[in-house]
Design a protein around this motif. Structure first.
Motif, short mmCIF file in Angstrom:
data_model
loop_
_atom_site.label_atom_id
_atom_site.label_comp_id
_atom_site.label_asym_id
_atom_site.label_seq_id
_atom_site.Cartn_x
_atom_site.Cartn_y
_atom_site.Cartn_z
N ARG A 155 0.80 -1.23 0.00
CA ARG A 155 0.00 0.00 0.00
C ARG A 155 0.83 1.28 0.00
NH1 ARG A 155 -3.37 -1.60 5.12
NH2 ARG A 155 -1.35 -2.56 5.53
N VAL A 156 2.12 1.15 0.30
CA VAL A 156 3.03 2.31 0.28
C VAL A 156 4.02 2.09 -0.86
CG1 VAL A 156 4.74 3.64 1.58
CG2 VAL A 156 2.78 2.63 2.77
N PRO A 157 4.29 3.10 -1.68
CA PRO A 157 5.26 2.92 -2.77
C PRO A 157 6.60 2.42 -2.25
CG PRO A 157 4.08 4.98 -3.05
CD PRO A 157 3.68 4.44 -1.71
N ARG A 158 7.11 1.42 -2.91
CA ARG A 158 8.35 0.78 -2.47
C ARG A 158 9.50 1.78 -2.35
NH1 ARG A 158 11.75 -3.77 -5.93
NH2 ARG A 158 13.77 -2.90 -5.31
N ALA A 159 9.66 2.66 -3.33
CA ALA A 159 10.77 3.62 -3.32
C ALA A 159 10.70 4.52 -2.09
CB ALA A 159 10.77 4.45 -4.59
N GLU A 160 9.50 4.87 -1.67
CA GLU A 160 9.35 5.72 -0.48
C GLU A 160 9.82 4.98 0.77
OE1 GLU A 160 5.47 7.37 -0.01
OE2 GLU A 160 5.42 8.23 -2.04
N LEU A 161 9.49 3.70 0.86
CA LEU A 161 9.91 2.92 2.02
C LEU A 161 11.42 2.74 2.06
CD1 LEU A 161 7.23 0.09 2.41
CD2 LEU A 161 7.51 2.19 3.73
N GLU A 162 12.02 2.53 0.90
CA GLU A 162 13.48 2.38 0.86
C GLU A 162 14.15 3.63 1.40
OE1 GLU A 162 13.35 -0.48 -3.14
OE2 GLU A 162 13.94 1.63 -3.29
N LEU A 163 13.69 4.80 0.96
CA LEU A 163 14.26 6.06 1.45
C LEU A 163 13.92 6.27 2.91
CD1 LEU A 163 15.75 8.69 0.88
CD2 LEU A 163 13.58 9.67 0.09
N GLN A 164 12.69 5.94 3.30
CA GLN A 164 12.28 6.13 4.69
C GLN A 164 13.16 5.30 5.64
OE1 GLN A 164 8.02 5.88 5.57
NE2 GLN A 164 8.51 4.76 7.44
N LEU A 165 13.51 4.09 5.24
CA LEU A 165 14.36 3.25 6.09
C LEU A 165 15.76 3.86 6.26
CD1 LEU A 165 13.20 -0.29 4.99
CD2 LEU A 165 13.24 0.57 7.33
N VAL A 166 16.27 4.49 5.21
CA VAL A 166 17.55 5.19 5.34
C VAL A 166 17.41 6.35 6.32
CG1 VAL A 166 19.32 6.51 4.12
CG2 VAL A 166 18.27 4.52 3.02
N HIS A 167 16.30 7.08 6.22
CA HIS A 167 16.03 8.17 7.17
C HIS A 167 15.85 7.63 8.58
CE1 HIS A 167 14.40 11.01 3.78
NE2 HIS A 167 15.72 10.86 3.75
N ASP A 168 15.22 6.45 8.70
CA ASP A 168 15.05 5.83 10.02
C ASP A 168 16.39 5.55 10.68
OD1 ASP A 168 12.27 5.80 9.98
OD2 ASP A 168 12.16 3.83 9.03
N PHE A 169 17.36 5.10 9.89
CA PHE A 169 18.69 4.83 10.46
C PHE A 169 19.29 6.11 11.02
CE2 PHE A 169 23.28 4.33 10.37
CZ PHE A 169 23.43 3.11 11.02
N ALA A 170 19.20 7.19 10.26
CA ALA A 170 19.73 8.47 10.72
C ALA A 170 18.98 8.94 11.96
CB ALA A 170 19.63 9.51 9.62
N ALA A 171 17.66 8.76 11.98
CA ALA A 171 16.86 9.20 13.11
C ALA A 171 17.19 8.42 14.38
CB ALA A 171 15.37 9.07 12.78
N LEU A 172 17.32 7.11 14.25
CA LEU A 172 17.69 6.29 15.41
C LEU A 172 19.05 6.70 15.97
CD1 LEU A 172 16.56 2.76 14.15
CD2 LEU A 172 15.63 3.98 16.12
#
Length: 229
Positions: free
Chosen positions: A172-189
């Motif tokens: 339900r979420v575009p794959r490319a958005e999730l890939e980028l979001q996970l990179v952002h998640d690493f920085a946020a953590l």
């Protein structure tokens, strides 16, 4: 005109063929839904011959799982070129390539399948997670992680797994958005941990100091600033 005589496969060649056929079928449907008869038919051999090479579906599933886990672990290998954010994004793209290609099998492995809970399965899953962990530390230039860094990296790996599973359930979420979001998640953590620990703060500074203005980490900062304004 050819005779059409089929070449006889050696033992190891036949085993590898069966593993490949099983992996292809498990990639399309949950291993619970795939029968030995289907595997035999796809391989062009009889059911008894499958049992000649593998005692049962469980052993064949574990062999296919081993091949898949080695493939998945290899997706985290990335040359030390470019910024960390760009490297992580390339890794996430390859990770989701695998998830996309092996959706039902990946889901069955993580949520429960014919070999779930077995020592072989657990060891294979742990090996993939450890390979990912070691690769991330390598890109961070760290040989021995502190307790806080280990928590960040292992939490992020678990987050990537759970995100992929949720994505598979309907995409339900575009794959490319999730890939980028996970990179952002690493920085946020890492940033949250840096607020509590000087060593993590120094690591965060190293992570972002060479990040280009159009890199993934810089994009996250821009998004956060726009939200706060």
């Amino acid at each position: 005109m050819g005779t059409g005589v089929r070449r006889r496969m050696g033992v190891e060649e036949r085993r590898q063929q069966l593993i490949g056929v099983a992996l292809e079928l498990f990639s399309r449907r949950s291993p619970d839904e795939v029968s030995i008869d289907e595997i035999a038919s796809a391989a062009g051999i009889s059911r008894p011959l499958v049992y000649h090479y593998f005692p049962g579906k469980l052993s064949l599933y574990e062999a296919a799982l081993k091949r898949a886990s080695e493939d998945l672990a290899g997706r985290f290998a990335e040359p030390h070129e470019g910024s960390l954010g760009a490297r992580l994004l390339r890794v996430m793209r390859r990770f989701f390539d695998f998830v996309d290609e092996h959706g039902p099998g990946f889901s069955a492995l993580m949520r429960g399948g014919p070999a779930v809970g077995s020592s072989t399965t657990n060891a294979l899953i742990d090996a993939v997670r450890q390979a990912a962990y070691d690769q991330i530390l390598s890109h961070l230039g760290v040989t021995e992680a502190s307790a806080r860094l280990e928590l960040v990296v292992r939490s992020w790996i678990s987050l990537a797994e759970s995100t992929a599973l949720i994505w598979l359930d309907g995409r339900r979420v575009p794959r490319a958005e999730l890939e980028l979001q996970l990179v952002h998640d690493f920085a946020a953590l890492t940033a949250v941990s840096a607020a509590y620990d000087a060593d993590m703060a120094a690591l965060l500074h190293t992570m972002v100091k060479d990040e280009p203005a159009d890199g993934p980490f810089a994009e996250l900062v821009g998004r956060l600033i726009s939200l706060a304004s």
